[in-house]
Design a protein around this motif. Structure first.
Motif, mmCIF file in Angstrom:
data_model
loop_
_atom_site.group_PDB
_atom_site.id
_atom_site.type_symbol
_atom_site.label_atom_id
_atom_site.label_comp_id
_atom_site.label_asym_id
_atom_site.label_seq_id
_atom_site.Cartn_x
_atom_site.Cartn_y
_atom_site.Cartn_z
ATOM 1 N N PRO A 1 1.046 -1.238 0.074
ATOM 2 C CA PRO A 1 0.275 -0.116 0.086
ATOM 3 C C PRO A 1 0.727 1.410 0.157
ATOM 4 O O PRO A 1 0.245 2.511 -0.347
ATOM 5 N N GLN A 2 2.082 1.132 0.297
ATOM 6 C CA GLN A 2 2.922 2.369 0.424
ATOM 7 C C GLN A 2 3.175 3.197 -1.166
ATOM 8 O O GLN A 2 3.168 4.280 -1.203
ATOM 9 N N TRP A 3 2.592 2.220 -2.235
ATOM 10 C CA TRP A 3 2.655 2.787 -3.652
ATOM 11 C C TRP A 3 1.562 3.432 -3.944
ATOM 12 O O TRP A 3 1.254 3.853 -5.129
ATOM 13 N N ASN A 4 0.276 3.213 -3.062
ATOM 14 C CA ASN A 4 -0.897 3.651 -3.682
ATOM 15 C C ASN A 4 -0.920 5.248 -4.076
ATOM 16 O O ASN A 4 -1.802 5.402 -4.996
ATOM 17 N N ALA A 5 -0.137 5.805 -3.589
ATOM 18 C CA ALA A 5 -0.278 7.464 -3.937
ATOM 19 C C ALA A 5 0.794 7.615 -4.939
ATOM 20 O O ALA A 5 1.001 8.895 -5.319
ATOM 21 N N ASP A 6 1.539 6.671 -5.314
ATOM 22 C CA ASP A 6 2.821 6.968 -6.243
ATOM 23 C C ASP A 6 1.882 7.191 -7.850
ATOM 24 O O ASP A 6 1.320 6.412 -8.320
ATOM 25 N N ASP A 7 2.758 8.232 -8.304
ATOM 26 C CA ASP A 7 2.242 8.574 -9.479
ATOM 27 C C ASP A 7 2.248 7.509 -10.613
ATOM 28 O O ASP A 7 1.489 7.196 -11.549
ATOM 29 N N GLY A 8 3.372 6.729 -10.755
ATOM 30 C CA GLY A 8 3.978 5.690 -11.526
ATOM 31 C C GLY A 8 3.084 4.520 -11.407
ATOM 32 O O GLY A 8 2.409 3.889 -12.281
ATOM 33 N N MET A 9 2.667 4.231 -10.020
ATOM 34 C CA MET A 9 2.049 3.131 -9.828
ATOM 35 C C MET A 9 0.171 3.486 -10.018
ATOM 36 O O MET A 9 -0.515 2.403 -10.531
ATOM 37 N N LYS A 10 0.106 4.591 -9.885
ATOM 38 C CA LYS A 10 -1.294 5.060 -10.302
ATOM 39 C C LYS A 10 -1.658 4.796 -11.706
ATOM 40 O O LYS A 10 -2.730 4.360 -12.027
ATOM 41 N N LYS A 11 -0.744 5.203 -12.479
ATOM 42 C CA LYS A 11 -0.712 5.062 -14.217
ATOM 43 C C LYS A 11 -0.824 3.372 -14.400
ATOM 44 O O LYS A 11 -1.769 3.086 -15.168
ATOM 45 N N PHE A 12 -0.111 2.482 -13.574
ATOM 46 C CA PHE A 12 -0.101 1.133 -13.850
ATOM 47 C C PHE A 12 -1.431 0.696 -13.339
ATOM 48 O O PHE A 12 -2.018 -0.191 -14.044
ATOM 49 N N TYR A 13 -1.954 1.022 -12.227
ATOM 50 C CA TYR A 13 -3.324 0.431 -11.503
ATOM 51 C C TYR A 13 -4.519 0.976 -12.662
ATOM 52 O O TYR A 13 -5.381 0.068 -12.932
ATOM 53 N N ASP A 14 -4.218 2.172 -13.299
ATOM 54 C CA ASP A 14 -5.195 2.609 -14.236
ATOM 55 C C ASP A 14 -5.086 1.805 -15.411
ATOM 56 O O ASP A 14 -6.071 1.343 -15.921
ATOM 57 N N VAL B 1 3.677 -9.208 -13.737
ATOM 58 C CA VAL B 1 2.816 -8.181 -14.192
ATOM 59 C C VAL B 1 3.573 -6.852 -14.328
ATOM 60 O O VAL B 1 3.521 -6.040 -15.232
ATOM 61 N N VAL B 2 4.003 -6.470 -13.049
ATOM 62 C CA VAL B 2 4.949 -5.212 -12.850
ATOM 63 C C VAL B 2 5.955 -5.317 -13.776
ATOM 64 O O VAL B 2 6.390 -4.236 -14.338
ATOM 65 N N PHE B 3 6.865 -6.312 -13.966
ATOM 66 C CA PHE B 3 7.891 -6.365 -14.826
ATOM 67 C C PHE B 3 7.454 -6.221 -16.125
ATOM 68 O O PHE B 3 8.217 -5.553 -17.061
ATOM 69 N N GLY B 4 6.397 -7.293 -16.729
ATOM 70 C CA GLY B 4 6.012 -6.893 -18.158
ATOM 71 C C GLY B 4 5.706 -5.362 -18.431
ATOM 72 O O GLY B 4 6.108 -5.042 -19.752
ATOM 73 N N TYR B 5 5.019 -4.773 -17.631
ATOM 74 C CA TYR B 5 4.699 -3.448 -18.058
ATOM 75 C C TYR B 5 5.826 -2.652 -18.207
ATOM 76 O O TYR B 5 5.894 -1.543 -18.875
ATOM 77 N N ALA B 6 6.960 -2.736 -17.287
ATOM 78 C CA ALA B 6 7.898 -1.662 -17.308
ATOM 79 C C ALA B 6 8.919 -2.193 -18.565
ATOM 80 O O ALA B 6 9.407 -1.356 -19.149
ATOM 81 N N ALA B 7 8.849 -3.449 -18.861
ATOM 82 C CA ALA B 7 9.637 -3.775 -19.946
ATOM 83 C C ALA B 7 9.350 -3.388 -21.277
ATOM 84 O O ALA B 7 9.815 -2.808 -22.259
ATOM 85 N N ALA B 8 7.757 -3.507 -21.487
ATOM 86 C CA ALA B 8 7.075 -2.889 -22.595
ATOM 87 C C ALA B 8 7.363 -1.181 -22.764
ATOM 88 O O ALA B 8 7.429 -0.881 -23.742
ATOM 89 N N GLN B 9 7.207 -0.769 -21.808
ATOM 90 C CA GLN B 9 7.429 0.530 -21.640
ATOM 91 C C GLN B 9 8.732 1.071 -22.110
ATOM 92 O O GLN B 9 9.027 1.948 -22.912
ATOM 93 N N THR B 10 9.694 0.369 -22.062
ATOM 94 C CA THR B 10 11.261 0.374 -22.509
ATOM 95 C C THR B 10 11.276 0.137 -23.799
ATOM 96 O O THR B 10 11.870 0.891 -24.581
#
Length: 408
Positions: free
Chosen positions: A296-309, A325-334
């Motif tokens: 939950p520490q990342w709930n207010a994090d801008d990057g994770m908000k984009k990820f959850y959206d 899922v977190v890994f695939g998202y970041a790799a695809a972004q790269t």
């Protein structure tokens, strides 16, 4: 004389006009197989079935991310066609699928394929064909060899990088420690062990015992007993999940309480900690480079908000707690970042050139302060991690972001 001068001037003007008219056209249209005015074809190979099918979540997250990019207009007006095949984590099948992607589907590149032995089986082929084998999903350090394999590049921190970070931590926090190492007797284990020794440098004599096990062994209890008997008070467990859980359990059974470090690949709460027992796992150490979707520490994090959206809109069935899922998202972004940098020069050569010139790129789901950097002589995009300690029911990050580069 003046007439000659006039003709020369007219000739130069005509040439200048021709050049001005042709230059933009030349600059705009540079394509290899798999790229056109409307499309970029990307190949991928994943274990959607077989013993490593848990990693299928990575490929599914990547497919969803490319769908998002297409829905938002694509890359410089071009839509991504993502062609992902199953290899069941079997190297001969990987070879078959790579040939199909390159020779039948005519992809521009292969991106994010998973596994060490599977990618190892196609590396020579990809380099002979001069087709990018980009952002390999495996931590083997052999993907960072631009001289010999200029068409292959890793993405995640290498196993050796991670081990060097543990070495730094031990030398700082327990400089008089006696280290016992349990490692898997294969490329994965040996890569870590080499990184650990490189990181310790002249202090490598702190290692009092190195003990290896084979994956065919049903249990590693005897190895843990042997390591305790060596007098080690630091235990580095270079193991895959099943054996990592056994080692945590056995150490508790024989009342051995060393500083216990587990490799990042075995830091899964569901796959390792819970089977071993939450109570006996308290105080375990590891390292990470991605944000934890369950924290939950990342709930207010801008990057994770984009990820959850993104998950809510494009991949609602995905488990946000799954590190894949977190890994695939970041790799695809790269991958998308590299294609954006290519502009209208979508040749395979330019794809590799841009992939080797990433500067301080920060995907949304990487830990704050961890940045992606590459160069023509550095094909290791992520070389930083942060230490973490298991407390209660989750991992807690602590300390600074540590770079694994030698001398840093």
């Amino acid at each position: 004389m003046s007439a000659v001068r006039f003709q020369v001037a007219a000739l130069w003007t005509a040439l200048a006009l021709c050049t001005a008219m042709s230059s933009p056209a030349l600059a705009q249209k540079k394509y290899d197989s798999g790229a056109s005015d409307t499309e970029i074809r990307i190949g991928n190979i994943m274990p959607y079935s077989g013993p490593a099918s848990a990693y299928a979540a990575i490929g599914k997250a990547e497919e969803a991310y490319f769908r998002k990019v297409n829905a938002e207009g694509g890359i410089n007006g071009r839509k991504i066609k993502f062609i992902s095949y199953d290899d069941a984590y079997s190297p001969p099948k990987t070879v078959e699928q790579a040939r199909k992607l390159v020779e039948s589907d005519g992809v521009l590149l292969i991106f994010g394929s998973l596994g060490t032995s599977t990618n190892g089986a196609i590396r020579k082929y990809m380099n002979e064909k001069k087709v990018p084998q980009l952002f390999v999903a495996s931590g083997a350090s052999k993907w960072n060899d631009p001289k010999q394999y200029p068409w292959t590049m890793g993405w995640q921190p290498s196993y050796a990088s991670e081990a060097r970070i543990y070495a730094k931590y031990i030398m700082k926090e327990k400089p008089d420690g006696k280290i016992g190492v349990l490692y898997q007797n294969d490329d994965f284990g040996k890569d870590y062990l080499k990184g650990l020794k490189d990181g310790l440098g002249p202090k490598a004599s702190m290692i009092v015992l190195e003990d290896s096990y084979d994956t065919s062994e049903p249990a590693i209890d005897e190895h843990v007993v042997k390591l305790k008997a060596s007098g080690a008070d630091v235990f580095i467990s270079i193991t895959t999940p099943k054996f990592a859980a056994q080692a945590i359990k056995k150490a508790a059974e024989i009342n051995w309480r060393p500083v216990h470090i587990v490799s990042n690949v075995s830091a899964s709460v569901g796959g390792v900690i819970e089977p071993a027992g939450l109570e006996v796992s308290q105080g375990l150490l590891s390292a990470s480079y991605t944000k934890d979707g369950s924290d939950p520490q990342w709930n207010a994090d801008d990057g994770m908000k984009k990820f959850y959206d993104f998950l809510a809109q494009y991949d609602p069935k995905a488990n946000k707690l799954d590190a894949g899922v977190v890994f695939g998202y970041a790799a695809a972004q790269t991958m998308v970042k590299v294609l954006q940098m290519c502009g209208d020069d979508l040749t395979r050569e330019n794809v590799m050139r841009q992939a080797a010139s990433l500067k301080d790129f920060e995907p949304d789901t990487l830990l704050p302060g961890i940045r992606i950097n590459t160069a023509p002589d550095n094909f290791a995009p992520i070389e930083q991690l942060q230490m973490m300690r298991f407390k209660g029911r989750k991992w807690q990050l602590f300390g600074e972001i540590i770079s694994s580069e030698m001398g840093h």
